[in-house]
Write a protein that holds these residues in place. Sequence first.
Motif, PDB file in Angstrom:
ATOM      1  N   VAL A 201       0.851  -1.197   0.000  1.00 51.77           N
ATOM      2  CA  VAL A 201       0.000   0.000   0.000  1.00 51.77           C
ATOM      3  C   VAL A 201       0.884   1.244   0.000  1.00 51.77           C
ATOM      4  O   VAL A 201       1.672   1.450   0.926  1.00 51.77           O
ATOM      5  N   PRO A 202       0.787   2.103  -1.016  1.00 47.06           N
ATOM      6  CA  PRO A 202       1.577   3.333  -1.017  1.00 47.06           C
ATOM      7  C   PRO A 202       1.262   4.190   0.208  1.00 47.06           C
ATOM      8  O   PRO A 202       0.094   4.401   0.540  1.00 47.06           O
ATOM      9  N   GLY A 203       2.306   4.621   0.882  1.00 48.42           N
ATOM     10  CA  GLY A 203       2.126   5.425   2.092  1.00 48.42           C
ATOM     11  C   GLY A 203       2.222   4.629   3.365  1.00 48.42           C
ATOM     12  O   GLY A 203       2.423   5.211   4.436  1.00 48.42           O
ATOM     13  N   ALA A 204       2.060   3.303   3.277  1.00 51.69           N
ATOM     14  CA  ALA A 204       2.225   2.448   4.456  1.00 51.69           C
ATOM     15  C   ALA A 204       3.702   2.102   4.590  1.00 51.69           C
ATOM     16  O   ALA A 204       4.245   1.338   3.792  1.00 51.69           O
ATOM     17  N   LEU A 205       4.362   2.674   5.564  1.00 52.75           N
ATOM     18  CA  LEU A 205       5.810   2.514   5.694  1.00 52.75           C
ATOM     19  C   LEU A 205       6.186   1.197   6.351  1.00 52.75           C
ATOM     20  O   LEU A 205       7.175   0.575   5.981  1.00 52.75           O
ATOM     21  N   GLU A 206       5.436   0.794   7.361  1.00 53.17           N
ATOM     22  CA  GLU A 206       5.714  -0.462   8.062  1.00 53.17           C
ATOM     23  C   GLU A 206       4.514  -0.809   8.920  1.00 53.17           C
ATOM     24  O   GLU A 206       3.762   0.082   9.349  1.00 53.17           O
ATOM     25  N   CYS A 207       4.332  -2.115   9.154  1.00 48.63           N
ATOM     26  CA  CYS A 207       3.235  -2.547  10.021  1.00 48.63           C
ATOM     27  C   CYS A 207       3.799  -3.268  11.242  1.00 48.63           C
ATOM     28  O   CYS A 207       4.961  -3.657  11.278  1.00 48.63           O
ATOM     29  N   GLY A 208       2.949  -3.428  12.242  1.00 44.29           N
ATOM     30  CA  GLY A 208       3.381  -3.989  13.516  1.00 44.29           C
ATOM     31  C   GLY A 208       3.430  -5.495  13.571  1.00 44.29           C
ATOM     32  O   GLY A 208       3.581  -6.060  14.667  1.00 44.29           O
ATOM     33  N   LEU A 209       3.316  -6.182  12.432  1.00 41.39           N
ATOM     34  CA  LEU A 209       3.481  -7.639  12.405  1.00 41.39           C
ATOM     35  C   LEU A 209       4.965  -7.965  12.323  1.00 41.39           C
ATOM     36  O   LEU A 209       5.630  -7.655  11.326  1.00 41.39           O
ATOM     37  N   PHE A 210       5.485  -8.580  13.368  1.00 43.64           N
ATOM     38  CA  PHE A 210       6.883  -9.023  13.408  1.00 43.64           C
ATOM     39  C   PHE A 210       6.861 -10.539  13.256  1.00 43.64           C
ATOM     40  O   PHE A 210       6.540 -11.270  14.191  1.00 43.64           O
ATOM     41  N   VAL A 211       7.179 -10.992  12.067  1.00 40.58           N
ATOM     42  CA  VAL A 211       7.074 -12.414  11.725  1.00 40.58           C
ATOM     43  C   VAL A 211       8.464 -12.957  11.430  1.00 40.58           C
ATOM     44  O   VAL A 211       9.208 -12.396  10.629  1.00 40.58           O
ATOM     45  N   GLY A 212       8.830 -14.041  12.101  1.00 36.69           N
ATOM     46  CA  GLY A 212      10.119 -14.666  11.861  1.00 36.69           C
ATOM     47  C   GLY A 212      11.296 -13.915  12.448  1.00 36.69           C
ATOM     48  O   GLY A 212      12.442 -14.215  12.122  1.00 36.69           O
ATOM     49  N   LEU A 213      11.038 -12.973  13.331  1.00 40.10           N
ATOM     50  CA  LEU A 213      12.114 -12.180  13.930  1.00 40.10           C
ATOM     51  C   LEU A 213      12.411 -12.571  15.372  1.00 40.10           C
ATOM     52  O   LEU A 213      13.522 -12.340  15.854  1.00 40.10           O
ATOM     53  N   ALA A 214      11.438 -13.142  16.066  1.00 42.86           N
ATOM     54  CA  ALA A 214      11.640 -13.491  17.479  1.00 42.86           C
ATOM     55  C   ALA A 214      12.340 -14.837  17.598  1.00 42.86           C
ATOM     56  O   ALA A 214      11.886 -15.842  17.040  1.00 42.86           O
ATOM     57  N   ARG A 215      13.459 -14.864  18.312  1.00 45.46           N
ATOM     58  CA  ARG A 215      14.159 -16.134  18.571  1.00 45.46           C
ATOM     59  C   ARG A 215      13.673 -16.767  19.869  1.00 45.46           C
ATOM     60  O   ARG A 215      13.823 -17.962  20.081  1.00 45.46           O
ATOM     61  N   ALA A 216      13.100 -15.935  20.755  1.00 42.58           N
ATOM     62  CA  ALA A 216      12.616 -16.441  22.043  1.00 42.58           C
ATOM     63  C   ALA A 216      11.630 -15.450  22.626  1.00 42.58           C
ATOM     64  O   ALA A 216      11.622 -14.269  22.271  1.00 42.58           O
ATOM     65  N   ALA A 217      10.797 -15.942  23.518  1.00 41.47           N
ATOM     66  CA  ALA A 217       9.901 -15.088  24.299  1.00 41.47           C
ATOM     67  C   ALA A 217      10.062 -15.458  25.767  1.00 41.47           C
ATOM     68  O   ALA A 217       9.998 -16.641  26.124  1.00 41.47           O
ATOM     69  N   VAL A 218      10.295 -14.456  26.590  1.00 36.84           N
ATOM     70  CA  VAL A 218      10.424 -14.649  28.035  1.00 36.84           C
ATOM     71  C   VAL A 218       9.167 -14.066  28.655  1.00 36.84           C
ATOM     72  O   VAL A 218       8.944 -12.854  28.609  1.00 36.84           O
ATOM     73  N   ILE A 219       8.347 -14.950  29.222  1.00 33.76           N
ATOM     74  CA  ILE A 219       7.004 -14.565  29.657  1.00 33.76           C
ATOM     75  C   ILE A 219       6.871 -14.804  31.153  1.00 33.76           C
ATOM     76  O   ILE A 219       7.107 -15.924  31.642  1.00 33.76           O
ATOM     77  N   ALA A 220       6.504 -13.767  31.875  1.00 33.89           N
ATOM     78  CA  ALA A 220       6.375 -13.851  33.336  1.00 33.89           C
ATOM     79  C   ALA A 220       4.909 -13.922  33.745  1.00 33.89           C
ATOM     80  O   ALA A 220       4.072 -13.164  33.250  1.00 33.89           O
ATOM     81  N   ARG A 221       4.630 -14.863  34.639  1.00 33.54           N
ATOM     82  CA  ARG A 221       3.310 -15.000  35.254  1.00 33.54           C
ATOM     83  C   ARG A 221       3.499 -15.064  36.763  1.00 33.54           C
ATOM     84  O   ARG A 221       4.624 -15.250  37.249  1.00 33.54           O
ATOM     85  N   PRO A 222       2.422 -14.957  37.527  1.00 30.51           N
ATOM     86  CA  PRO A 222       2.578 -15.015  38.988  1.00 30.51           C
ATOM     87  C   PRO A 222       3.275 -16.289  39.465  1.00 30.51           C
ATOM     88  O   PRO A 222       3.991 -16.278  40.474  1.00 30.51           O
ATOM     89  N   GLU A 223       3.101 -17.394  38.734  1.00 27.09           N
ATOM     90  CA  GLU A 223       3.703 -18.662  39.175  1.00 27.09           C
ATOM     91  C   GLU A 223       5.139 -18.826  38.716  1.00 27.09           C
ATOM     92  O   GLU A 223       5.799 -19.795  39.115  1.00 27.09           O
TER      93      GLU A 223
END
Length: 231
Positions: A201-223
């Motif tokens: 789309v002309p004018g759309a510089l970048e979107c917030g979909l980050f696909v194939g870029l994350a090597r890991a996710a560190v997720i904190a929960r109460p437990e």
Amino acid sequence: MSPDGMERLKRAAAREAVDRYVESGMVVGLGTGTTASWAVRRIGERLLEGSLSGVRGVPTSEYTAALARECGVPLVSLSERRPELTIDGADEIAPDLSVIKGRGGALLREKIVAAASRRGVVIVADGSKQVSLLGNGPLPVEVEPFGWEATAEALAALGCEPELRRVKTQPFVTDGGHYTLDCRFPGIPDPPGLACKIKRVPGALECGLFVGLARAAVIARPEGVEVLEAA
């Protein structure tokens, strides 16, 4: 959960990510947002106590740059060095570690730094960010201010309801001088396909979909804190 409880989870995720993945001498991409800011603080703490040395950061926003200086984290630009990895937050995290980012307003710079990182991105988040399908909330799209209304019409043709992000009555302006359209889709079953359509789309510089870029996710929960590695 109380705001203080949420902050404790964000801090725990950031602490685990820094302690697990950041090594002395690294250049690290420094993300933007409340959770990523805890990672910047943790790097500063470890540099001060001497358990890390020679770490330098590439900031993804002016806010992050100011925080890094305050915390004693030396900065370099992408013209000087490429990051080994980036530590950043996310708005939504899918099971395959595709994520939505950018609701904090720095998605273009975040994606530039993420894509330049040799080992990809380590996502830090609390458990509320995990979803079975991306699109629970709006997908940010950073756009050129000129003709943004036409850009919004073209994005709407992809099946979303775009809304110009504002601060009070004025358009929100990114560090790069751009606008942000928050696009509500009924769900995003094909993140790579949608990202490609948006980029056409002309004018759309970048979107917030980050696909194939994350090597890991560190997720904190109460437990406790869970580390998910990309396949």
